[in-house]
Design a protein around this motif. Structure first.
Motif, mmCIF file in Angstrom:
data_model
loop_
_atom_site.group_PDB
_atom_site.id
_atom_site.type_symbol
_atom_site.label_atom_id
_atom_site.label_comp_id
_atom_site.label_asym_id
_atom_site.label_seq_id
_atom_site.Cartn_x
_atom_site.Cartn_y
_atom_site.Cartn_z
ATOM 1 N N LEU A 1 0.862 -1.176 0.000
ATOM 2 C CA LEU A 1 0.000 0.000 0.000
ATOM 3 C C LEU A 1 0.900 1.228 0.000
ATOM 4 N N ASP A 2 0.753 2.070 -1.000
ATOM 5 C CA ASP A 2 1.565 3.288 -1.151
ATOM 6 C C ASP A 2 0.619 4.484 -1.011
ATOM 7 N N ILE A 3 0.794 5.273 0.051
ATOM 8 C CA ILE A 3 -0.127 6.369 0.367
ATOM 9 C C ILE A 3 0.620 7.695 0.429
ATOM 10 N N THR A 4 0.026 8.722 -0.150
ATOM 11 C CA THR A 4 0.485 10.102 0.031
ATOM 12 C C THR A 4 -0.680 10.863 0.656
ATOM 13 N N THR A 5 -0.429 11.517 1.778
ATOM 14 C CA THR A 5 -1.496 12.242 2.479
ATOM 15 C C THR A 5 -1.307 13.748 2.325
ATOM 16 N N TRP A 6 -2.379 14.489 2.618
ATOM 17 C CA TRP A 6 -2.273 15.941 2.552
ATOM 18 C C TRP A 6 -2.760 16.635 3.825
ATOM 19 N N GLN B 1 2.430 15.557 5.510
ATOM 20 C CA GLN B 1 1.874 16.151 4.302
ATOM 21 C C GLN B 1 2.806 15.939 3.108
ATOM 22 N N TYR B 2 2.243 15.415 2.020
ATOM 23 C CA TYR B 2 2.910 15.187 0.740
ATOM 24 C C TYR B 2 4.073 14.199 0.813
ATOM 25 N N LEU C 1 -7.546 10.927 8.247
ATOM 26 C CA LEU C 1 -6.364 10.884 7.408
ATOM 27 C C LEU C 1 -6.833 11.193 5.995
ATOM 28 N N ARG C 2 -6.408 12.320 5.473
ATOM 29 C CA ARG C 2 -6.839 12.733 4.140
ATOM 30 C C ARG C 2 -5.841 12.212 3.113
ATOM 31 N N ILE C 3 -6.348 11.410 2.179
ATOM 32 C CA ILE C 3 -5.511 10.743 1.189
ATOM 33 C C ILE C 3 -5.473 11.568 -0.097
ATOM 34 N N LEU C 4 -4.268 11.883 -0.540
ATOM 35 C CA LEU C 4 -4.084 12.584 -1.810
ATOM 36 C C LEU C 4 -3.936 11.579 -2.952
#
Length: 127
Positions: free
Chosen positions: A37-42, A76-77, A112-115
């Motif tokens: 799982l590869d996640i980038t959050t903002w 973030q990012y 958790l806000r996912i970008l």
């Protein structure tokens, strides 16, 4: 169990057709289906917690991942890669759901806000 470090050299040098499972289940067939799982959050502020993944097929059959034993830190990012495993596999995934938890009973609840997110099968890389 077997000590993986004793077999690694033999398996990699001889191009063995044997599959090695580093995480196993306690039920037959004992193998785990691993995904990255590869996640980038903002989120503006850092979040620390655990991610549980649920995958569902078109017929509504679903399976949840095992909870990781170590919390991840989300900034973030910044990309975070998490190895997650399932006791059974879904052939054609139609829906992916994530649950974020801090495992604390008191204190504020955070989202958790996912970008951006990708989920890649390690057992079937073409998936």
């Amino acid at each position: 169990g077997y000590h993986a470090d004793r077999w690694k050299k033999w398996l990699t040098v001889n191009n063995s057709p044997t599959k090695a499972y580093f995480d196993t289940s306690d039920q037959d067939p004992f193998c785990m289906y691993n995904y990255l799982l590869d996640i980038t959050t903002w989120n503006k502020s850092n979040r620390r917690g655990f991610i549980k993944v649920k995958i569902t097929d078109h017929a509504g059959n679903s399976v949840e991942s095992e909870m990781n034993s170590e919390a991840s830190t989300f900034q973030q990012y910044k990309r975070v890669k998490i190895l997650t495993g399932f006791y059974q596999d879904i052939e054609k995934i139609s829906k992916i759901s994530l649950t974020f938890s801090t495992k604390t009973l008191i204190g504020p609840k955070h989202k958790l806000r996912i970008l951006r997110m990708t989920l890649k099968s390690l057992n079937n890389p073409e998936k």
